[in-house]
Design a protein around this motif. Structure first.
Motif, PDB file in Angstrom:
ATOM      1  N   THR A  58     -26.141  25.800  -2.138  1.00 32.21           N
ATOM      2  CA  THR A  58     -25.498  26.765  -1.250  1.00 32.21           C
ATOM      3  C   THR A  58     -24.548  27.654  -2.036  1.00 32.21           C
ATOM      4  O   THR A  58     -24.523  28.879  -1.851  1.00 32.21           O
ATOM      5  N   ILE A  59     -23.782  27.065  -2.927  1.00 36.36           N
ATOM      6  CA  ILE A  59     -22.854  27.841  -3.758  1.00 36.36           C
ATOM      7  C   ILE A  59     -23.627  28.789  -4.670  1.00 36.36           C
ATOM      8  O   ILE A  59     -23.272  29.950  -4.818  1.00 36.36           O
ATOM      9  N   VAL A  60     -24.709  28.308  -5.261  1.00 43.73           N
ATOM     10  CA  VAL A  60     -25.506  29.131  -6.165  1.00 43.73           C
ATOM     11  C   VAL A  60     -26.089  30.337  -5.428  1.00 43.73           C
ATOM     12  O   VAL A  60     -26.180  31.425  -5.992  1.00 43.73           O
ATOM     13  N   MET A  61     -26.416  30.181  -4.169  1.00 43.77           N
ATOM     14  CA  MET A  61     -26.979  31.285  -3.400  1.00 43.77           C
ATOM     15  C   MET A  61     -25.978  32.430  -3.222  1.00 43.77           C
ATOM     16  O   MET A  61     -26.363  33.569  -3.034  1.00 43.77           O
ATOM     17  N   PHE A  62     -24.677  32.138  -3.282  1.00 45.66           N
ATOM     18  CA  PHE A  62     -23.668  33.169  -3.078  1.00 45.66           C
ATOM     19  C   PHE A  62     -23.150  33.768  -4.375  1.00 45.66           C
ATOM     20  O   PHE A  62     -22.313  34.647  -4.347  1.00 45.66           O
ATOM     21  N   ILE A  63     -23.650  33.339  -5.503  1.00 43.74           N
ATOM     22  CA  ILE A  63     -23.262  33.923  -6.780  1.00 43.74           C
ATOM     23  C   ILE A  63     -24.090  35.189  -6.974  1.00 43.74           C
ATOM     24  O   ILE A  63     -25.297  35.169  -6.779  1.00 43.74           O
ATOM     25  N   PRO A  64     -23.462  36.308  -7.345  1.00 46.32           N
ATOM     26  CA  PRO A  64     -24.213  37.549  -7.516  1.00 46.32           C
ATOM     27  C   PRO A  64     -25.303  37.388  -8.568  1.00 46.32           C
ATOM     28  O   PRO A  64     -25.093  36.764  -9.600  1.00 46.32           O
ATOM     29  N   SER A  65     -26.462  37.974  -8.296  1.00 42.23           N
ATOM     30  CA  SER A  65     -27.580  37.859  -9.227  1.00 42.23           C
ATOM     31  C   SER A  65     -27.792  39.147 -10.006  1.00 42.23           C
ATOM     32  O   SER A  65     -28.882  39.448 -10.440  1.00 42.23           O
ATOM     33  N   ASP A  66     -26.725  39.942 -10.176  1.00 47.69           N
ATOM     34  CA  ASP A  66     -26.854  41.210 -10.885  1.00 47.69           C
ATOM     35  C   ASP A  66     -26.663  41.072 -12.389  1.00 47.69           C
ATOM     36  O   ASP A  66     -26.576  42.040 -13.099  1.00 47.69           O
TER      37      ASP A  66
END
Length: 160
Positions: A58-66
């Motif tokens: 869940t935390i990883v999903m909210f980390i920006p992927s830019d």
């Protein structure tokens, strides 16, 4: 009958038998009780692991992927105006377009340029789109948007 694991061979067995039907070991009441306690502890560990895994993902999903990374030792500022990682759009420009076009329901984005930051701290982005004009004709427009350092659209000009 409830099933438990044999404390010796770990095969599923009925809890009220005296000997394991797989390994043949003797199963007294204390051994079965101990086996149940171990199984409860094991199940608790499994649930804790599952909960931690879900929290992690869940935390990883909210980390920006830019591609940007943050470090606790250096304070980094996140840009106010950025291209979306999904479709390269710019949210501030999309909001402006929806509120300023004659027929926003006809709007179809065709192309977005990368956001560029100017020396003055403003941002520029070009967008090519198709929409209906005042005469109800569908036209293709190519506009250059300038946004201030807060992400507010301050200028829109035709891009040639």
């Amino acid at each position: 009958m409830a099933k438990i694991q044999c404390p010796y061979c770990r095969k599923p067995i009925d809890e009220n038998i005296e000997y394991c039907s797989f390994c043949g070991k003797s199963l007294d009441v204390d051994t079965i009780k101990l086996s149940k306690e171990k199984q409860k502890k094991r199940n608790k560990r499994i649930w804790i692991f599952v909960a931690i895994s879900i929290a992690f993902f869940t935390i990883v999903m909210f980390i920006p992927s830019d591609g940007s990374s943050s470090s606790s030792s250096t304070a980094q500022t996140k840009e106010v105006v950025t291209n979306s990682s999904l479709d390269s759009s710019v949210s501030q420009v999309k909001v402006w377009m929806r509120s300023n076009l004659k027929d926003p329901d006809s709007l179809e984005y065709l192309e977005w340029s990368a956001v560029q930051k100017t020396n003055t701290g403003d941002y520029r982005v070009r967008v090519k789109y198709r929409a209906k004009n005042s005469f109800n004709a569908v036209v293709i427009e190519n506009k250059l948007f300038t946004l201030d350092s807060n992400g507010v659209v301050i200028d829109v000009v035709d891009y040639h």
